[in-house]
Design a protein around this motif. Structure first.
Motif, PDB file in Angstrom:
ATOM      1  N   SER A  40       0.791  -1.307  -0.108  1.00 29.36           N
ATOM      2  CA  SER A  40      -0.146   0.086   0.095  1.00 29.36           C
ATOM      3  C   SER A  40       0.805   1.234  -0.074  1.00 29.36           C
ATOM      4  O   SER A  40       1.954   1.437   0.406  1.00 29.36           O
ATOM      5  CB  SER A  40      -0.734   0.038   1.354  1.00 29.36           C
ATOM      6  N   LYS A  49      -5.390   6.722  -0.770  1.00 28.92           N
ATOM      7  CA  LYS A  49      -4.405   5.463  -0.501  1.00 28.92           C
ATOM      8  C   LYS A  49      -4.679   4.715  -1.544  1.00 28.92           C
ATOM      9  O   LYS A  49      -5.829   4.240  -2.007  1.00 28.92           O
ATOM     10  CB  LYS A  49      -4.739   4.953   0.981  1.00 28.92           C
ATOM     11  N   THR A  51      -3.552   0.460  -3.010  1.00 28.48           N
ATOM     12  CA  THR A  51      -2.970  -0.900  -2.806  1.00 28.48           C
ATOM     13  C   THR A  51      -2.827  -1.677  -4.030  1.00 28.48           C
ATOM     14  O   THR A  51      -3.966  -1.587  -5.080  1.00 28.48           O
ATOM     15  CB  THR A  51      -4.076  -1.745  -1.937  1.00 28.48           C
ATOM     16  N   ARG A  71     -10.551  -1.089  -4.413  1.00 28.53           N
ATOM     17  CA  ARG A  71     -10.404  -0.650  -2.794  1.00 28.53           C
ATOM     18  C   ARG A  71      -9.201  -0.776  -2.177  1.00 28.53           C
ATOM     19  O   ARG A  71      -8.227  -1.425  -2.433  1.00 28.53           O
ATOM     20  CB  ARG A  71     -11.438  -1.502  -2.309  1.00 28.53           C
ATOM     21  N   TYR A  72      -9.073   0.009  -1.106  1.00 29.49           N
ATOM     22  CA  TYR A  72      -7.719  -0.026  -0.279  1.00 29.49           C
ATOM     23  C   TYR A  72      -7.742  -1.327   0.525  1.00 29.49           C
ATOM     24  O   TYR A  72      -8.914  -1.703   0.986  1.00 29.49           O
ATOM     25  CB  TYR A  72      -7.712   1.407   0.356  1.00 29.49           C
ATOM     26  N   TYR A  73      -6.729  -2.076   0.732  1.00 32.72           N
ATOM     27  CA  TYR A  73      -6.896  -3.316   1.078  1.00 32.72           C
ATOM     28  C   TYR A  73      -5.607  -3.301   2.289  1.00 32.72           C
ATOM     29  O   TYR A  73      -4.793  -3.099   2.268  1.00 32.72           O
ATOM     30  CB  TYR A  73      -6.113  -4.373   0.163  1.00 32.72           C
ATOM     31  N   LYS A  74      -6.493  -3.154   3.338  1.00 36.24           N
ATOM     32  CA  LYS A  74      -5.594  -3.018   4.911  1.00 36.24           C
ATOM     33  C   LYS A  74      -4.541  -4.080   4.973  1.00 36.24           C
ATOM     34  O   LYS A  74      -3.388  -3.426   5.536  1.00 36.24           O
ATOM     35  CB  LYS A  74      -6.537  -3.118   5.977  1.00 36.24           C
ATOM     36  N   LYS A  75      -4.520  -5.154   4.432  1.00 37.33           N
ATOM     37  CA  LYS A  75      -3.464  -6.216   4.489  1.00 37.33           C
ATOM     38  C   LYS A  75      -2.294  -5.599   4.121  1.00 37.33           C
ATOM     39  O   LYS A  75      -1.020  -6.002   4.269  1.00 37.33           O
ATOM     40  CB  LYS A  75      -4.089  -7.504   3.937  1.00 37.33           C
ATOM     41  N   GLU A  77      -0.947  -2.874   4.316  1.00 38.66           N
ATOM     42  CA  GLU A  77      -0.165  -1.901   5.195  1.00 38.66           C
ATOM     43  C   GLU A  77       1.094  -2.666   5.733  1.00 38.66           C
ATOM     44  O   GLU A  77       2.082  -1.724   6.230  1.00 38.66           O
ATOM     45  CB  GLU A  77      -1.220  -1.312   6.151  1.00 38.66           C
ATOM     46  N   MET A  80       4.207  -1.634   3.341  1.00 42.67           N
ATOM     47  CA  MET A  80       3.705  -0.359   2.940  1.00 42.67           C
ATOM     48  C   MET A  80       4.961   0.383   2.397  1.00 42.67           C
ATOM     49  O   MET A  80       6.119   0.299   3.069  1.00 42.67           O
ATOM     50  CB  MET A  80       3.008   0.634   4.156  1.00 42.67           C
TER      51      MET A  80
END
Length: 82
Positions: A40, A49, A51, A71-75, A77, A80
Motif C-alpha cells: 500500500s 490511498k 493498494t 479498494r484500499y486493502y488493509k493487509k 499496510e 507499506m
C-alpha cells in the motif's frame, strides 16, 4: 495434480526469502513458482490511498504483474511503501 519435488520446493522457498529480504517484504504467499504480496501507498494531500497486488516470478526473481486494486486493502499496510 502434479506434485513438486522437495528440492524444487526448497529452491522456490529460498528464492522467496531472498526476494523478500532484498525488497523488505514482510508478508507474502507462494504459489508454485510465483510469489504474491500486497503493498500500500499512503495518501498524500488530495491523493487516495492505493493498494497493489504484486506477482513475482521466483525463477527469474522479476516482478511480472502489478495490479491496482479497486479498494484500499488493509493487509497491504504490512508491506507499506513510504
Amino acid at each position: 495434480m502434479k506434485k513438486l519435488s522437495a528440492k524444487y520446493t526448497s529452491e522456490m522457498e529460498q528464492a522467496q526469502l531472498l526476494y523478500s529480504e532484498k525488497y523488505g517484504i514482510i508478508e507474502s504467499m507462494r504459489i508454485k513458482n510465483r510469489m504474491v504480496y500486497y503493498t500500500s501507498y499512503p495518501s498524500q494531500g488530495q491523493d487516495k490511498k492505493i493498494t497493489y497486488k504484486i506477482t513475482v516470478d521466483l525463477e527469474n526473481l522479476e516482478e511480472i504483474e502489478r495490479t491496482e486494486l479497486k479498494r484500499y486493502y488493509k493487509k497491504g499496510e504490512v508491506n507499506m511503501c513510504l
